[in-house]
Scaffold this active site. Sequence first.
Site, mmCIF file in Angstrom:
data_model
loop_
_atom_site.group_PDB
_atom_site.id
_atom_site.type_symbol
_atom_site.label_atom_id
_atom_site.label_comp_id
_atom_site.label_asym_id
_atom_site.label_seq_id
_atom_site.Cartn_x
_atom_site.Cartn_y
_atom_site.Cartn_z
ATOM 1 N N ASN A 1 -0.814 3.743 -13.462
ATOM 2 C CA ASN A 1 -1.813 3.896 -12.404
ATOM 3 C C ASN A 1 -3.231 3.859 -13.008
ATOM 4 O OD1 ASN A 1 -2.895 4.564 -9.798
ATOM 5 N ND2 ASN A 1 -0.924 5.506 -9.327
ATOM 6 N N GLY B 1 -8.961 -2.418 -13.768
ATOM 7 C CA GLY B 1 -9.583 -3.675 -14.195
ATOM 8 C C GLY B 1 -9.479 -3.890 -15.700
ATOM 9 N N GLY C 1 -5.414 -4.295 -15.547
ATOM 10 C CA GLY C 1 -6.414 -5.258 -16.017
ATOM 11 C C GLY C 1 -5.937 -6.684 -16.176
ATOM 12 N N THR D 1 -6.638 -5.073 -9.405
ATOM 13 C CA THR D 1 -8.062 -5.284 -9.140
ATOM 14 C C THR D 1 -8.468 -6.759 -9.110
ATOM 15 O OG1 THR D 1 -8.510 -3.143 -10.124
ATOM 16 C CG2 THR D 1 -10.355 -4.668 -10.029
ATOM 17 N N LYS E 1 0.848 -1.179 0.000
ATOM 18 C CA LYS E 1 0.000 0.000 0.000
ATOM 19 C C LYS E 1 0.894 1.243 0.000
ATOM 20 C CE LYS E 1 -3.974 -0.182 3.028
ATOM 21 N NZ LYS E 1 -5.009 0.636 2.480
ATOM 22 N N GLY E 2 0.422 2.342 -0.549
ATOM 23 C CA GLY E 2 1.200 3.584 -0.516
ATOM 24 C C GLY E 2 1.489 4.013 0.913
ATOM 25 N N CYS F 1 0.110 11.946 -7.173
ATOM 26 C CA CYS F 1 -0.454 12.771 -6.099
ATOM 27 C C CYS F 1 -0.373 14.253 -6.443
ATOM 28 C CB CYS F 1 0.335 12.562 -4.820
ATOM 29 S SG CYS F 1 0.564 10.859 -4.429
HETATM 30 C C1 LIG Z 1 -8.572 0.016 -4.324
HETATM 31 C C2 LIG Z 1 -7.322 0.457 -5.011
HETATM 32 C C3 LIG Z 1 -6.339 1.136 -4.288
HETATM 33 C C4 LIG Z 1 -5.158 1.553 -4.908
HETATM 34 N N1 LIG Z 1 -4.198 2.206 -4.168
HETATM 35 C C5 LIG Z 1 -3.014 2.546 -4.754
HETATM 36 C C6 LIG Z 1 -1.961 3.132 -3.982
HETATM 37 O O1 LIG Z 1 -2.043 3.317 -2.761
HETATM 38 N N2 LIG Z 1 -0.821 3.510 -4.634
HETATM 39 C C7 LIG Z 1 -0.652 3.293 -5.985
HETATM 40 O O2 LIG Z 1 0.418 3.614 -6.536
HETATM 41 N N3 LIG Z 1 -1.629 2.702 -6.734
HETATM 42 C C8 LIG Z 1 -2.790 2.330 -6.150
HETATM 43 N N4 LIG Z 1 -3.778 1.717 -6.911
HETATM 44 C C9 LIG Z 1 -3.564 1.490 -8.348
HETATM 45 C C10 LIG Z 1 -3.156 0.051 -8.658
HETATM 46 O O3 LIG Z 1 -1.927 -0.285 -8.033
HETATM 47 C C11 LIG Z 1 -3.040 -0.176 -10.196
HETATM 48 O O4 LIG Z 1 -2.117 0.772 -10.715
HETATM 49 C C12 LIG Z 1 -4.376 -0.006 -10.915
HETATM 50 O O5 LIG Z 1 -5.441 -0.522 -10.148
HETATM 51 C C13 LIG Z 1 -4.380 -0.643 -12.301
HETATM 52 O O6 LIG Z 1 -4.179 -2.038 -12.232
HETATM 53 P P1 LIG Z 1 -5.394 -3.120 -12.225
HETATM 54 O O7 LIG Z 1 -6.264 -2.825 -13.418
HETATM 55 O O8 LIG Z 1 -4.728 -4.463 -12.282
HETATM 56 O O9 LIG Z 1 -6.119 -2.914 -10.942
HETATM 57 C C14 LIG Z 1 -4.957 1.297 -6.297
HETATM 58 C C15 LIG Z 1 -5.959 0.605 -7.016
HETATM 59 C C16 LIG Z 1 -7.113 0.176 -6.395
HETATM 60 C C17 LIG Z 1 -8.148 -0.572 -7.212
#
Ligand SMILES: Cc1cc2nc3c(=O)[nH]c(=O)nc-3n(C[C@H](O)[C@H](O)[C@H](O)COP(=O)(O)O)c2cc1C
Length: 312
Positions: free
Chosen positions: A198, A223, A250, A272, A50-51, A135
Amino acid sequence: MSSSDRVDLSVQVGALRLRNPIITASGTFGYGVEFAQLIDLNALGGIVTKGISREPMEGAPSPRLSETPSGMLNAVGLQNVGVEAFLQDKLPLLRKYNTRVIVNVFGYCLDDYLAVIRRLEEAEGIDAYELNISCPNVKRGGMQFGSSPASVEEVVRAARAEARRRPLWVKLLPLVTDIRDIATAAESAGADALTVANTYPSMAVDFRTGRSRIGNMTGGLSGPAIKPITLRLVWETSQVVRIPILGLGGIETVEDVLEYVAVGASAVQVGTASFSDPKVSETIAGGLEQMLIDAKALTISDIRKRFVVENG
Ligand SMILES: Cc1cc2nc3c(=O)[nH]c(=O)nc-3n(C[C@H](O)[C@H](O)[C@H](O)COP(=O)(O)O)c2cc1C
């Protein structure tokens, strides 16, 4: 391929060797340890936490998540325990597992980022940092750090100087005018790898109530819906940088992983998909070996070489 040929799943991300290219993505896998009952953490190439911020953060108002066709919107607001509690309570547990630990770092001004890295540098058991530059920079009118080459260069250069012990990965925003300019700026400022990418700023509304489905009004789309767009970003980025790329967007299956590898990723992150199936990263890592055999490839990079040869 004869049965004596062994498929090699290990990958090199700069100086860091991972046992396989499957890493869990920041914000979708907690601090990692919460998942230890559900999945074998030792089966993963790595875990991005987590960040982590300088101080603890409570995060955004609810609702924080909203399902969309083939995806999800989130505005969690970067809730986390802060760097001190992370080092004291979370990292010691995570270090027990035999997987790479990458700590995602964020801040709202340059000093925030540097203070977190400085503190993490004192700890053992971290393999790399990942800078979340999505950010708002409160000292520059709220413009996101990652949205212009100049501000990317500034934050990455300063972070690079502070991160003396470990590789620095930089996680890019997907919605920028030209990701190649941003990627080049990050590379020339000293990034060791780029995470692409992101979430995509988006909305979901309920016209009956007249309200946003997200407490924060807007959120980030993730996703399967974003996979084709992010695949393009990875491919474009790979045309202009020499440092490794982590593909992220995704991914749900082994095939998704190999598509990202084909367009230039050295490894991938799974986000996701862990919400609907917490074991998905382990399943993908397990399925990768057979998929390479089927694709007549001995290593992950063979997939990429084939794509490069076919497409010039
Ligand atoms: C619920 C949630 C929380 C996230 N929190 C962070 C975070 O704290 N720091 C960060 O760099 N990316 C964060 N992300 C982004 C994910 O790491 C990722 O870049 C993004 O969801 C795209 O990938 P995916 O389609 O596989 O989910 C978050 C994504 C989700 C869905």
